[in-house]
Write an enzyme that holds these catalytic residues in place. Structure first.
Site, PDB file in Angstrom:
ATOM      1  N   ARG A 239      14.818  60.053  72.925  1.00  0.00           N
ATOM      2  CA  ARG A 239      14.802  59.527  74.299  1.00  0.00           C
ATOM      3  C   ARG A 239      13.423  59.564  74.949  1.00  0.00           C
ATOM      4  NH1 ARG A 239      19.395  62.316  74.019  1.00  0.00           N
ATOM      5  NH2 ARG A 239      21.269  61.037  73.856  1.00  0.00           N
TER       6      ARG A 239
ATOM      7  N   LYS B 155       3.781  48.270  78.527  1.00  0.00           N
ATOM      8  CA  LYS B 155       4.801  47.476  77.830  1.00  0.00           C
ATOM      9  C   LYS B 155       4.759  47.783  76.341  1.00  0.00           C
ATOM     10  CE  LYS B 155       5.046  43.218  80.558  1.00  0.00           C
ATOM     11  NZ  LYS B 155       4.883  41.754  80.417  1.00  0.00           N
TER      12      LYS B 155
ATOM     13  N   GLU C 115      -9.087  37.361  76.158  1.00  0.00           N
ATOM     14  CA  GLU C 115      -8.364  38.133  77.182  1.00  0.00           C
ATOM     15  C   GLU C 115      -9.333  38.874  78.116  1.00  0.00           C
ATOM     16  OE1 GLU C 115      -5.096  37.819  77.582  1.00  0.00           O
ATOM     17  OE2 GLU C 115      -4.182  37.450  75.631  1.00  0.00           O
TER      18      GLU C 115
ATOM     19  N   LYS D  58      -6.836  44.671  84.788  1.00  0.00           N
ATOM     20  CA  LYS D  58      -5.417  44.711  84.433  1.00  0.00           C
ATOM     21  C   LYS D  58      -4.719  45.880  85.127  1.00  0.00           C
ATOM     22  CE  LYS D  58      -1.813  44.355  81.106  1.00  0.00           C
ATOM     23  NZ  LYS D  58      -1.362  44.175  79.734  1.00  0.00           N
TER      24      LYS D  58
ATOM     25  N   GLU E 204       6.925  43.936  86.757  1.00  0.00           N
ATOM     26  CA  GLU E 204       6.941  42.468  86.762  1.00  0.00           C
ATOM     27  C   GLU E 204       6.970  41.913  88.180  1.00  0.00           C
ATOM     28  OE1 GLU E 204       6.368  39.876  83.444  1.00  0.00           O
ATOM     29  OE2 GLU E 204       6.446  41.993  83.714  1.00  0.00           O
TER      30      GLU E 204
ATOM     31  N   ARG F 166       2.030  40.308  89.069  1.00  0.00           N
ATOM     32  CA  ARG F 166       1.793  40.433  87.639  1.00  0.00           C
ATOM     33  C   ARG F 166       1.748  39.060  86.960  1.00  0.00           C
ATOM     34  NH1 ARG F 166       3.546  45.677  84.132  1.00  0.00           N
ATOM     35  NH2 ARG F 166       2.655  44.967  82.176  1.00  0.00           N
TER      36      ARG F 166
ATOM     37  N   ASN G 132      -0.628  36.038  83.519  1.00  0.00           N
ATOM     38  CA  ASN G 132      -0.153  34.979  82.640  1.00  0.00           C
ATOM     39  C   ASN G 132      -1.089  33.768  82.626  1.00  0.00           C
ATOM     40  OD1 ASN G 132       2.134  35.255  81.055  1.00  0.00           O
ATOM     41  ND2 ASN G 132       3.023  33.434  81.995  1.00  0.00           N
TER      42      ASN G 132
ATOM     43  N   HIS H 159      -1.603  31.337  79.791  1.00  0.00           N
ATOM     44  CA  HIS H 159      -0.554  31.637  78.815  1.00  0.00           C
ATOM     45  C   HIS H 159       0.607  30.642  78.818  1.00  0.00           C
ATOM     46  CE1 HIS H 159      -2.724  35.352  78.308  1.00  0.00           C
ATOM     47  NE2 HIS H 159      -1.870  35.798  77.401  1.00  0.00           N
TER      48      HIS H 159
ATOM     49  N   HIS I 298       1.022  29.787  75.236  1.00  0.00           N
ATOM     50  CA  HIS I 298       2.222  30.101  74.449  1.00  0.00           C
ATOM     51  C   HIS I 298       2.822  28.842  73.837  1.00  0.00           C
ATOM     52  CE1 HIS I 298       2.996  34.153  76.666  1.00  0.00           C
ATOM     53  NE2 HIS I 298       2.407  34.359  75.498  1.00  0.00           N
TER      54      HIS I 298
ATOM     55  N   HIS J 205      -3.571  34.200  68.987  1.00  0.00           N
ATOM     56  CA  HIS J 205      -3.106  34.257  70.370  1.00  0.00           C
ATOM     57  C   HIS J 205      -4.270  33.977  71.330  1.00  0.00           C
ATOM     58  CE1 HIS J 205      -0.888  35.443  73.900  1.00  0.00           C
ATOM     59  NE2 HIS J 205      -1.824  36.333  74.191  1.00  0.00           N
TER      60      HIS J 205
HETATM   61  P1  NAD Z   1      -3.056  43.112  65.336  1.00  0.00           P
HETATM   62  O1  NAD Z   1      -2.624  44.441  65.760  1.00  0.00           O
HETATM   63  O2  NAD Z   1      -2.170  42.349  64.427  1.00  0.00           O
HETATM   64  O3  NAD Z   1      -4.506  43.196  64.679  1.00  0.00           O
HETATM   65  C1  NAD Z   1      -5.090  42.040  64.131  1.00  0.00           C
HETATM   66  C2  NAD Z   1      -5.501  42.235  62.697  1.00  0.00           C
HETATM   67  O4  NAD Z   1      -6.719  42.979  62.645  1.00  0.00           O
HETATM   68  C3  NAD Z   1      -4.510  43.021  61.847  1.00  0.00           C
HETATM   69  O5  NAD Z   1      -4.524  42.494  60.552  1.00  0.00           O
HETATM   70  C4  NAD Z   1      -5.112  44.429  61.813  1.00  0.00           C
HETATM   71  O6  NAD Z   1      -4.755  45.144  60.669  1.00  0.00           O
HETATM   72  C5  NAD Z   1      -6.573  44.131  61.813  1.00  0.00           C
HETATM   73  N1  NAD Z   1      -7.410  45.162  62.424  1.00  0.00           N
HETATM   74  C6  NAD Z   1      -7.159  45.813  63.568  1.00  0.00           C
HETATM   75  N2  NAD Z   1      -8.186  46.594  63.890  1.00  0.00           N
HETATM   76  C7  NAD Z   1      -9.119  46.442  62.922  1.00  0.00           C
HETATM   77  C8  NAD Z   1     -10.406  46.972  62.713  1.00  0.00           C
HETATM   78  N3  NAD Z   1     -10.985  47.787  63.606  1.00  0.00           N
HETATM   79  N4  NAD Z   1     -11.070  46.628  61.594  1.00  0.00           N
HETATM   80  C9  NAD Z   1     -10.519  45.754  60.719  1.00  0.00           C
HETATM   81  N5  NAD Z   1      -9.305  45.196  60.873  1.00  0.00           N
HETATM   82  C10 NAD Z   1      -8.618  45.533  61.970  1.00  0.00           C
HETATM   83  O7  NAD Z   1      -3.289  42.130  66.578  1.00  0.00           O
HETATM   84  P2  NAD Z   1      -3.812  42.307  68.066  1.00  0.00           P
HETATM   85  O8  NAD Z   1      -4.439  41.003  68.364  1.00  0.00           O
HETATM   86  O9  NAD Z   1      -4.579  43.540  68.316  1.00  0.00           O
HETATM   87  O10 NAD Z   1      -2.457  42.450  68.880  1.00  0.00           O
HETATM   88  C11 NAD Z   1      -1.485  41.446  68.908  1.00  0.00           C
HETATM   89  C12 NAD Z   1      -0.172  42.051  69.338  1.00  0.00           C
HETATM   90  O11 NAD Z   1      -0.350  42.654  70.618  1.00  0.00           O
HETATM   91  C13 NAD Z   1       0.975  41.064  69.475  1.00  0.00           C
HETATM   92  O12 NAD Z   1       2.105  41.580  68.822  1.00  0.00           O
HETATM   93  C14 NAD Z   1       1.211  40.989  70.963  1.00  0.00           C
HETATM   94  O13 NAD Z   1       2.571  40.739  71.282  1.00  0.00           O
HETATM   95  C15 NAD Z   1       0.773  42.348  71.418  1.00  0.00           C
HETATM   96  N6  NAD Z   1       0.362  42.421  72.820  1.00  0.00           N
HETATM   97  C16 NAD Z   1       0.962  43.329  73.617  1.00  0.00           C
HETATM   98  C17 NAD Z   1       0.603  43.438  74.935  1.00  0.00           C
HETATM   99  C18 NAD Z   1       1.243  44.468  75.804  1.00  0.00           C
HETATM  100  O14 NAD Z   1       1.046  44.465  77.027  1.00  0.00           O
HETATM  101  N7  NAD Z   1       1.986  45.404  75.233  1.00  0.00           N
HETATM  102  C19 NAD Z   1      -0.395  42.614  75.471  1.00  0.00           C
HETATM  103  C20 NAD Z   1      -1.010  41.705  74.621  1.00  0.00           C
HETATM  104  C21 NAD Z   1      -0.617  41.607  73.309  1.00  0.00           C
HETATM  105 ZN    ZN Z   2      -2.257  37.345  76.008  1.00  0.00          ZN
END
Ligand code: NAD
Ligand code: ZN
Length: 364
Positions: A122, A143, A185, A227, A237, A241, A245, A248, A252, A265
């Site tokens: 939990r 999130k 971003e 942010k 939300e 907030r 977006n 996006h 998206h 993305h």
């Molecule tokens: P990711 O975590 O998939 O990383 C991208 C790639 O880079 C992966 O292959 C990873 O293994 C590699 N990588 C990461 N760090 C590295 C490093 N230092 N050296 C070499 N390789 C490295 O992608 P991301 O772009 O960081 O995140 C995308 C995700 O984040 C999505 O699932 C999205 O939904 C989520 N997200 C969440 C929020 C939130 O508020 N929670 C906001 C934006 C995005």
């Molecule tokens: Zn985004």
């Protein structure tokens, strides 16, 4: 350098700088974490081989008990079945409610490991150790969650980390395309909330693309600050907030229309931000700003125009299906001026169609 994020649940520090992983034991101690609390490091199979040993060793050298578990480095790891496997690892390692999860990786690991922390017994503590530039975004706001076969991020929670430790040295191994994607971003945060930050990005673009550690540290902190400000004013939300977006709604739709994986993305959001700036101009909400936005994104190696094979009809259909569209009219976050964005409802299809035409043309 440090930024403190205040949320209703708790306030927590974001440390950003070069070489911070070496200081993890100090930072944990400062936060009152004694070495009796068991830790579980969650990472992926690309980041793990690069940094997990270093993190684990520095902690075990200081008496911490650190288990570790790795998931495949792909968005497909954000699933309930993966969550179950991680839960198994935690139970088998004897993690109890005093324990903590360390999320070492990008947004995928952050969202997944964060949700593990939110749900395990939990809810237990977690610490984010982001290794992508994009994760400056996902590490603020609380999130966490996983995907469902019928939709991205459909299962999740709000669960704030206890701290974020962002060692910018890890960015040196990040593939160039992921670096650009993360800067999209960063640009978004500047554009929606901090006009001086936009000018600063323009002045320092070369150092930033070369990942100068002091400049990237500052960019991450300023991005997180925007942010954090938006999120703290509107924690669960609703209204404000929505400005996060920005870029996006088109972004998206573009990710989906082009086929996931075609654009990253950040790339899709870059095109979306140019489009939504053009839409603001089209609706007379702001002075001409799209050229400035486009030049800034191009400096970070990002695309700014629609690819020829992406069809308008499909984009419009996807935007119509977007949860934010209402009765044939669209809702967007649109710019009023640099540093100020507003939620605009009731945008008709005509101006949006003209915007897509312009977004298809050649850039200046
Ligand atoms: P990711 O975590 O998939 O990383 C991208 C790639 O880079 C992966 O292959 C990873 O293994 C590699 N990588 C990461 N760090 C590295 C490093 N230092 N050296 C070499 N390789 C490295 O992608 P991301 O772009 O960081 O995140 C995308 C995700 O984040 C999505 O699932 C999205 O939904 C989520 N997200 C969440 C929020 C939130 O508020 N929670 C906001 C934006 C995005
Ligand atoms: Zn985004």
């Amino acid at each position: 350098r440090t930024l403190t994020v205040d949320t209703r649940a708790r306030s927590y520090p974001i440390y950003v700088g070069a070489g911070l992983f070496k200081r993890l034991p100090d930072l944990l101690e400062e936060a009152g974490w004694d070495s009796g609390r068991p830790l579980m490091l969650v990472t992926d199979d690309r980041v793990g081989p690069l940094y997990a040993d270093q993190v684990q060793r520095v902690l075990t050298d200081h008496g911490y008990r650190v288990g570790s578990v790795s998931v495949p480095a792909t968005e497909q790891s954000k699933t309930l079945s993966q969550l179950e496997e991680l839960t198994t690892a935690c139970i088998q390692a004897g993690m109890d409610r005093s324990g903590g999860i360390l999320a070492l990786g990008g947004g995928v690991v952050g969202d997944l490991a964060g949700f593990l922390a939110a749900s395990y017994m939990r809810g237990i503590s977690f610490i984010q150790l982001p290794t992508t530039l994009l994760a400056h975004d996902s590490s603020v706001g609380g999130k966490v969650g996983v995907n469902h076969p019928l939709g991205k991020n459909m299962i999740g929670a709000f669960h704030q980390p206890s701290m974020v430790v962002f060692d910018v040295e890890t960015l040196n191994t990040l593939p160039a395309r992921q670096v650009s994607s993360g800067y999209a971003e960063v640009v978004k945060h500047a554009w929606i909330g901090d006009a001086d930050f936009v000018s600063w990005l323009e002045e320092n673009r070369d150092g930033l693309t070369n990942l100068d550690p002091d400049l990237t540290t500052e960019a991450i902190l300023r991005g997180c600050a925007v942010k954090a400000k938006v999120v703290s004013q509107d924690e669960e939300e609703a209204g404000l907030r929505a400005i996060l977006n920005y870029g996006h709604t088109i972004g998206h739709a573009l990710e989906a229309a082009a086929g996931y994986g075609t654009y990253t993305h950040g790339e899709a959001v870059a095109v979306g931000m140019v489009g939504e700036t053009m839409l603001g101009e089209e609706l007379g909400l702001c002075a001409p700003l799209a050229d400035r936005m486009e030049a800034l994104l191009q400096a970070f190696g990002l695309p700014t125009r629609l690819r020829a094979d992406v069809r308008d009809a499909e984009l419009l259909e996807l935007m119509r299906r977007d949860k934010k569209a209402q009765q044939g009219a669209f809702t967007f976050a649109l710019p009023r001026e640099v540093g100020r964005v507003e939620r605009v409802t009731g945008v008709p299809e005509g101006p949006l169609q003209r915007t897509l035409d312009r977004l298809r043309g050649d850039s200046g």
